[in-house]
Design an enzyme around this catalytic site. Structure first.
Site, PDB file in Angstrom:
ATOM      1  N   GLY A 115       0.838  -1.199   0.000  1.00 29.30           N
ATOM      2  CA  GLY A 115       0.000   0.000   0.000  1.00 29.30           C
ATOM      3  C   GLY A 115       0.861   1.232   0.000  1.00 29.30           C
ATOM      4  N   SER A 116       1.995   1.187   0.694  1.00 29.91           N
ATOM      5  CA  SER A 116       3.006   2.216   0.516  1.00 29.91           C
ATOM      6  C   SER A 116       3.824   1.763  -0.681  1.00 29.91           C
ATOM      7  CB  SER A 116       3.883   2.334   1.763  1.00 29.91           C
ATOM      8  OG  SER A 116       4.815   3.375   1.602  1.00 29.91           O
ATOM      9  N   LEU A 179      -1.824   5.510 -16.333  1.00 35.02           N
ATOM     10  CA  LEU A 179      -2.455   6.536 -15.505  1.00 35.02           C
ATOM     11  C   LEU A 179      -2.133   6.335 -14.033  1.00 35.02           C
ATOM     12  CD1 LEU A 179      -5.963   6.803 -17.194  1.00 35.02           C
ATOM     13  CD2 LEU A 179      -4.042   8.399 -17.388  1.00 35.02           C
ATOM     14  N   GLU A 356      19.670   0.931   2.535  1.00 36.93           N
ATOM     15  CA  GLU A 356      19.013   0.577   3.787  1.00 36.93           C
ATOM     16  C   GLU A 356      17.557   0.165   3.600  1.00 36.93           C
ATOM     17  OE1 GLU A 356      22.534   3.094   4.593  1.00 36.93           O
ATOM     18  OE2 GLU A 356      20.743   3.448   3.348  1.00 36.93           O
TER      19      GLU A 356
END
Length: 615
Positions: A115-116, A179, A356
């Site tokens: 989701g991130s 898009l 990292e």
């Protein structure tokens, strides 16, 4: 290949994505619709997976990096018989397993929370590394990415790492639907632009029409037969494919279709195609937790040892006792002392170089495969990976992170190398454990303790040597503390951790010579904090003075304050912390300039005693 059946399956996946979002009144059906053909071909003929046994060692692993396209994933679960019609329509509702973005806390078939954007591929690299170098059961790792997220630098950290490691068990499906959220993506439908970038990192690439199921089938077969390189299948697709009112149109991202019933009819109506997903081959897990005795290093009281050295030696000892321990490092193993483990167990050591985000993501991927990762770098540089730590917590991942060279005590390297925000960062992570040992024996014990904990565990180590004040048999329970000085005449309590414990002890000795008795608490467990000991100290002395080699915000002082937020009276609390911007100086000069050395502590204590109300 049954082209017609797969085409029907793809239409069903689109219909069910539309239905789920319509039932929820929110979601991302158009992003799901663009990748439906890619998912249908994968599910019907290439994914090897036993939904009844998600932990099967030979299961292929699938990661939905574009986690907002969760309706597509849930529609695929329904087609595979893992969930039913009723559950599909609970999407995004209170108590449903089908969250807006999928998490393994709710669903056993989900590898990692997404989701991130830009995290699915980095974690997939970790899973593929485990498969290639540790599990060796032949499973493939499939990652479905969106084109928008390829703007994230973490994607290219992962791509370079995968190419360097020759992860031919890793296949990335890039859904190039042109898009993004607010309009066209950077490269639009220029598939070659993406291909060139992957090729630069030694990937095999295949460009394909993502809505031509026969072409997609050929691309998957080619990827599976490619040796020595990971493969990126770069597919040209259309957002909202199949429904004229939304297909390839801007302004519809993250919205249910305007007329779901009309769209379902245009897609051919509701179907109930069921897929027999190919089972995985027989396999057994190759790694087990060894039952050997853990022989931790022992250090003599009165000696001087850097806690980073004790960490490295304890880690090597833990590796001898447990065969599931793996270590990752960000090209600073000689400084973090992770190299001690590397020399003993090179097959379980992973060099992630100065990346990292990828290091933490690879640790999450390995943890998902049942390994116990310890990932280390300078404390300051873990801040770059904070979003990966946050998402690891959402995943319920069990990883150990170790930050060396903490605080201004590192000396002349200057502020860019000083971890001064790390305690605050890790304390804020849900369910985390934060530990800050002050001597070698304490460090060794806490390294061993973290192996048995859950969630995100952070251990902070010190660059310079510090006195050994505890014996090798001393116990240090997580959530505890040690009272190092105490008497009935104590006028206040000094609370410290790590390097400032030794400064506090020196200050206590100076104050005692001046007739001022003070209590000293080593608060090595910063989270969870020892509330009982702190409350007793407050009751006995009336005043707490915290001293930390960290910024004032979010560190030790705030952890101590948390012990008094249950409605009871808050004691007088004074905090010494690093409030200036350090430059280059010796460690002793740094501590003095920050006002956290023994002299500064003594001066602050004398001032407080003059004004404190003695209980």
């Amino acid at each position: 290949m049954n082209t017609r059946r797969i085409t029907d399956l793809a239409r069903q996946l689109r219909v069910d994505s539309v239905r789920a979002a319509a039932a929820a009144g929110s979601g991302h059906p158009t992003s799901s619709m663009s990748a439906a053909d890619l998912m249908a071909v994968l599910l019907a003929g290439h994914l090897r997976y036993d939904f009844e046994r998600p932990a099967h060692p030979a299961n292929d692993r699938f990661i939905l990096s574009k986690g907002h396209a969760s309706p597509l994933l849930y529609a695929a679960y329904k087609a595979a018989g893992a969930i039913n019609e009723t559950e599909l329509l609970t999407f995004r509702k209170l108590g449903s397993r089908l969250e807006g973005h999928p998490t393994p806390r709710r669903l056993p078939w989900v590898e990692t929370a997404t989701g991130s954007l830009g995290q699915g591929l980095p974690v997939g690299v970790g899973v593929a590394l485990a498969g290639k170098r540790l599990d060796r059961t032949g499973y493939r790792v499939w990652v479905l990415c969106g084109d928008s997220e390829l703007a994230e630098g973490s994607v290219w950290e992962a791509a370079e790492h995968a190419g360097h490691e020759h992860l031919d068990n890793l296949i990335v499906l890039v859904d190039v639907n042109r898009l993004g959220q607010r309009g066209p993506t950077r490269h639009g439908h220029d598939l070659d632009a993406y291909a060139r970038r992957f090729q630069a990192f030694d990937w095999h690439t295949v460009e394909v029409d993502g809505h031509d199921v026969e072409a997609v089938e050929r691309a998957y077969t080619e990827a599976e037969s490619t040796a020595g390189q990971p493969t990126a299948i770069i597919a040209r697709t259309l957002k909202g494919k199949g429904v004229a009112a939304v297909e390839d149109r801007e302004g519809l991202h993250g919205k249910p279709l305007p007329d779901a019933e009309e769209a379902i009819a245009e897609l051919g109506g509701v179907r109930d195609v069921r897929v027999e997903v190919q089972p995985p081959p027989a396999a057994r897990m190759l790694h087990t937790v060894q039952g050997g005795h853990l022989e931790l290093p022992r250090y003599d009281i009165g000696g001087e040892v850097a806690t980073r050295d004790a960490f490295g030696q304890a880690l090597a000892a833990l590796g001898a006792a447990r065969g599931d321990v793996v270590v990752l490092d960000g090209e600073v193993g000689d400084s973090t002392r992770a190299e001690y483990f590397a020399k003993e167990y090179p097959d379980r050591y992973f060099e992630c170089y100065i990346a990292e985000q990828q290091m933490v993501a690879a640790a999450v991927g390995m943890a998902a495969r049942g390994w116990l990762p310890y990932a280390s770098t300078f404390a300051a540089f873990l801040t770059r990976a904070h979003d990966f730590v946050r998402m690891a917590s959402i995943s319920g991942s069990g990883i150990n992170l170790v930050g060396s060279h903490a605080g201004c005590a590192i000396g002349p390297d200057g502020p860019s190398q000083m971890g001064l925000e790390d305690l605050a960062m890790f304390r804020a992570v849900h369910g985390s454990t934060v530990l800050y040992p002050c001597d070698a024996n304490q460090t060794a014990r806490l390294v061993a303790a973290t192996a048995g904990l859950e969630g995100i565990r952070y251990l902070r180590t010190t660059r310079g040597k510090t006195p050994v004040i505890y014996g090798p048999t001393e116990e240090f329970p997580v959530g505890g503390s040690k009272v190092l000085r105490a008497s009935p005449e104590d006028r206040l309590t000094l609370v410290a951790a790590g390097v400032t414990v030794h400064e506090a002890l020196r200050a206590a000795d100076v104050l005692a010579g001046q007739g001022i008795r003070v209590r000293v608490v080593d608060l090595y467990s910063v989270k969870p904090v020892d509330r009982a000991t702190l409350r007793e100290a407050a009751d006995r002395t009336g005043c707490l003075l915290t001293v930390e080699d960290h910024r004032e915000e979010g560190g030790l002082g705030d952890a101590v304050l948390d012990a008094f937020l249950d409605g009871r009276p808050v004691p007088r609390l004074v905090r010494l912390a690093v409030r200036t911007m350090p430059g280059s100086a010796t460690p002793a000069e740094q501590l003095h300039a920050a006002g956290i050395d023994a002299g500064s502590i003594s001066a602050a204590a004398r001032l407080l005693v003059e004004h404190a109300v003695v209980p």
